[in-house]
Structures are given as structure tokens and as C-alpha cells.
Design a protein around this motif. Structure first.
Motif, PDB file in Angstrom:
ATOM      1  N   TYR A 137       0.832  -1.209   0.000  1.00  0.00           N
ATOM      2  CA  TYR A 137       0.000   0.000   0.000  1.00  0.00           C
ATOM      3  C   TYR A 137       0.870   1.263   0.000  1.00  0.00           C
ATOM      4  O   TYR A 137       0.671   2.154  -0.829  1.00  0.00           O
ATOM      5  N   CYS A 167     -11.456   3.213  -2.752  1.00  0.00           N
ATOM      6  CA  CYS A 167     -11.590   2.623  -1.411  1.00  0.00           C
ATOM      7  C   CYS A 167     -13.018   2.695  -0.884  1.00  0.00           C
ATOM      8  O   CYS A 167     -13.478   1.772  -0.208  1.00  0.00           O
ATOM      9  N   CYS A 187      -6.031   4.921  -4.692  1.00  0.00           N
ATOM     10  CA  CYS A 187      -6.990   4.595  -3.634  1.00  0.00           C
ATOM     11  C   CYS A 187      -8.099   5.632  -3.561  1.00  0.00           C
ATOM     12  O   CYS A 187      -9.272   5.279  -3.456  1.00  0.00           O
ATOM     13  N   HIS A 188      -7.716   6.896  -3.595  1.00  0.00           N
ATOM     14  CA  HIS A 188      -8.715   7.975  -3.561  1.00  0.00           C
ATOM     15  C   HIS A 188      -8.210   9.117  -4.422  1.00  0.00           C
ATOM     16  O   HIS A 188      -8.069  10.241  -3.962  1.00  0.00           O
TER      17      HIS A 188
HETATM   18 ZN   LIG Z   1      -8.543   5.576  -0.227  1.00  0.00          ZN
END
Ligand SMILES: [Zn+2]
Length: 410
Positions: free
Chosen positions: A53, A285, A331-332
Motif C-alpha cells: 500500500y 476505497c 486509492c482515492h
Molecule cells: Zn482511499
């Protein structure tokens, strides 16, 4: 207006009969991104923590992924060498963390994800002994998740739980193009995950036949939620057809989640948002940017048009509101949402979606984005930062096989 989470998208959709070409600044932009990453994030042990990650293992994954893209054939060996270099600090950290046994199966945040990527990289450079070593470590890690509640925070989700472990196992088999795991071992993990969700749903009287919690929150999105748990069980070949009772509950849970899609095309972050004011997050996410992979998988398995329509609707929402101010990442961020168009392109073959993906790439290089987007806490990492952006840019060269990392539903 500045309070919006996204930059308004002022671009036009693809006009009929317009030819679609790879943007001519794509290759140079990608090479610039790689230079930034290698200049700023060194392959040293202090950068090796937090798994795929945030850690250097994510950079190793990115270089491994790039080494497979034909447009970058000239750099193939160099990228594999870089992948190996960025892998090493993460492997050192894994040795330290293997004392915290219960975290070892963690795919996105811990050891298992690092082992999976190590397996693929050593395989690619032809080092069979190292490849086998990490296969064995991955399998050992899997023994821990045969206990239903091996983690106190929730043992089923993607980042640290069984769904992540399954995701990694399936990814390794597809990279190595061979059967690595015993079918019955993968089935047992599916069975445990279904059983865990069924028990939880009964105990908390969930409207979904399967439900899960992570730190006491019933998340629904890809990050820690129901959708990715269902997606990876459904991705284990043959599990549904040989376990009809589980298949029935899985499909009913998929349909429950589908019923939560709002008029715009988005999904709530968690069950506690139902009937309340929503967060309106449109990320991978949390929200539409991640839930689409479940419905794409459902469409491919059950061939029901409602699932494809849900993905298309989410894609239209992301086109309007997906240019996130949070940054360029997976992820975002913008790249994560851009991948939704590559998914739709593969599902439909419609150039409209490839054009939309190109627009999201181009937006990253506008003054508006460069000046006003936030810089993520980990600006070079795979999930928050530029390494994920690099994967998205690289995949624009091969849209026929493009996929959000570890989430190829085809
Ligand atoms: Zn995220």
C-alpha cells in the motif's frame, strides 16, 4: 465551489467518428513520473514498511508491471532490476514483522503482499529457488487465516484479511501461469469467509445474507468492505458452482449491494450511512470507484444486464465527479477513478470509455490540477501516490489487458 471534493469536468465525450489515438505526451509523462519516484523514494529499509500500500514493495510492483508493457520493451531489464532493488527493503521489514504472526497474511499492508510480488519478480528474472521460497512463505502465511477470527479487527476484508490473501493467491497463479495452491485450500478460505459473513449477518440482523465489519464498521466499498470480499470469493474458479448454498447467499448479497446504488450511481461507504446523510465519497476505497469491480465480476459470471448497467451508471458519475482533489493516486485519486473507464472499455469495447480514461490522464497535467490538488501523505506510493498513477498511465498503452492492480476480473 472550492468545497467540492472534485474538479468539475469540462471535457467533452468522444465525438462520433473521431479517431482515438494514444496521447502523444503519454510516454514522456510516464517517464517523468518514474524519474520523480526514483529520485525521491530510495530503496532503503525505512521506506520498506506498510506493505504494497505505502512501502517500497508497491514501487517494486509498479516496475514489475511496467516491465510487462510492450511499449516499454526497451526498458524491460532495467525495470526488473529496479523492481528487485525496491523489493529488498520490504523483504527486510517482513523479516522483522514475521514475529507479529497474525499480521503475516495481510496482503496490502503486510508480509503476504510482499511475498506475492517477490514471487512474481523472481519468476520473471528466472530465479526459481527464490520464487519457490516466497511461494512457501505465502502458503505458510495462509495457514494463519484458516482460523475464522484470526484478527480482532475483522478477518475477512481486503487490506489485512482473507479476501486480500485470496486476491494475492489468484494474482500469483495468473502471473506464474500455473497452479500454485491446492483448490481445496482456497475453497476452505472461501468457505470460512462465507461462514463468517453469514454468522455476522445473523447476529446483527443484517438485510444482506453476508455482512462483515472492520473495526466495528460495516464497510461496503473496496477498501475494507463487503464488495471486495464478495469479489474475491467469486473469483476463485469453480467455488460458486461447487457450493450452491454459498453461491445463493453470495448472489443475494451482491443484489443487496446493487439495491443501494443511488440515483447518481454511487454507493454508501458503510451500512451506518443508510438513511443518514451520506459521505458521497467517489473513490476506489469507498464508493463507486471500487464497487464496480464486483458488479463487473457479477456480470461476467451471471451475464445479467443489471450488473453491467450498474457499472455504466457508476462510470457516468465518475466522469462527472471523479477528478478528485485528493491527488493523482489509486486509492482515492484520479488514477483510481480513471481505471473505471478502462474496466468499462474492456467490458464494452466502446472507445467512449478509452477517451474518458485519456481525459483523466490529461487532466493530471493541467494547471488546475497541478496547483490545487492535494499532495498525498505518501506521494510516491502505489496506492496513494505516483506509483499508482504510473500503472494507470502505462495501462493506457495496453487497454485490452488493463486493470486496476490486483483486480483483473476477466
Ligand atoms: Zn482511499
Amino acid at each position: 465551489m472550492s468545497r467540492l471534493r472534485y474538479f468539475p469536468n469540462r471535457a467533452s465525450d468522444l465525438q462520433p467518428l473521431t479517431p482515438l489515438e494514444i496521447p502523444n505526451n503519454l510516454k514522456s509523462s510516464l517517464l517523468d513520473v518514474l524519474t520523480k519516484i526514483t529520485n525521491k523514494l530510495k530503496p532503503v529499509e525505512k521506506n520498506g514498511e506498510d506493505g504494497l500500500y505505502l512501502g517500497t514493495a508497491g514501487i517494486a510492483y509498479m516496475f514489475y508491471h511496467l516491465s510487462k508493457i510492450p511499449a516499454f520493451k526497451e526498458y524491460h531489464n532495467k525495470y526488473l532490476e529496479n523492481a528487485l532493488n525496491y523489493l529488498q527493503p520490504a523483504l527486510l521489514v517482513c523479516k522483522r514483522f514475521s514475529i507479529h504472526k497474525n499480521d503475516v497474511p495481510s496482503f496490502l499492508l503486510g508480509n503476504a503482499g510482499v511475498y506475492a510480488v517477490a514471487t512474481a519478480i523472481y519468476n520473471a528474472i528466472g530465479d526459481g529457488a527464490q520464487c519457490n521460497k516466497y511461494i512457501e512463505l505465502y502458503k505458510d502465511a495462509g495457514k494463519l487465516c484458516t482460523k475464522m477470527h484470526f484478527l480482532n479487527c475483522g478477518s475477512d476484508e481486503l487490506f489485512v484479511g482473507r479476501a486480500g490473501y485470496l486476491c494475492g493467491a489468484l494474482w500469483m497463479e495468473s502471473e506464474l501461469k500455473s497452479r500454485i495452491f491446492k483448490v481445496e485450500d482456497l475453497y476452505e478460505l472461501c468457505r470460512l469467509t462465507v461462514e463468517s459473513g453469514r454468522k455476522y449477518a445473523q447476529q446483527y440482523r443484517s438485510p444482506s445474507p453476508l455482512m462483515y465489519a472492520y473495526y466495528n464498521v460495516e464497510y461496503l466499498g473496496a477498501g475494507h468492505g463487503l464488495c471486495s470480499i464478495l469479489q474475491y470469493i467469486m473469483s476463485v474458479p469453480g467455488y460458486l458452482s461447487s457450493n450452491p448454498k454459498d453461491a445463493t447467499d453470495i448472489k443475494a448479497s451482491v443484489d443487496y449491494l446493487l439495491s443501494l446504488q443511488d440515483d447518481e450511481g454511487n454507493f454508501p461507504t458503510a451500512m451506518d450511512e443508510l438513511g443518514q446523510e451520506r459521505n458521497d465519497l467517489i473513490h476506489w476505497c469507498h464508493g463507486a470507484g471500487g464497487v464496480v469491480y464486483l458488479f463487473a465480476k457479477a456480470y461476467l459470471i451471471w451475464n445479467e444486464d443489471k450488473y453491467l448497467q450498474a457499472v455504466k451508471k457508476a462510470g457516468d458519475l465518475i466522469w462527472e465527479k471523479g477528478l478528485l482533489k485528493k491527488g493523482p493516486g489509486l486509492c482515492h485519486g484520479v488514477a483510481g477513478n480513471g481505471y473505471v473507464f478502462l474496466l468499462l472499455y474492456r467490458l464494452t469495447g466502446d472507445n467512449k470509455y478509452l477517451h474518458r480514461a485519456h481525459v483523466f490522464f490529461e487532466f493530471l497535467y493541467t494547471d488546475e490540477f497541478q496547483t490545487n490538488a492535494r499532495t498525498p501523505d505518501n506521494p510516491y506510493s502505489l496506492y496513494e501516490g505516483l506509483a499508482g498513477t504510473a500503472c494507470f498511465l502505462a495501462d493506457l498503452f495496453t487497454p485490452q489487458t488493463a486493470s486496476f492492480p490486483f483486480s483483473d476480473v476477466f
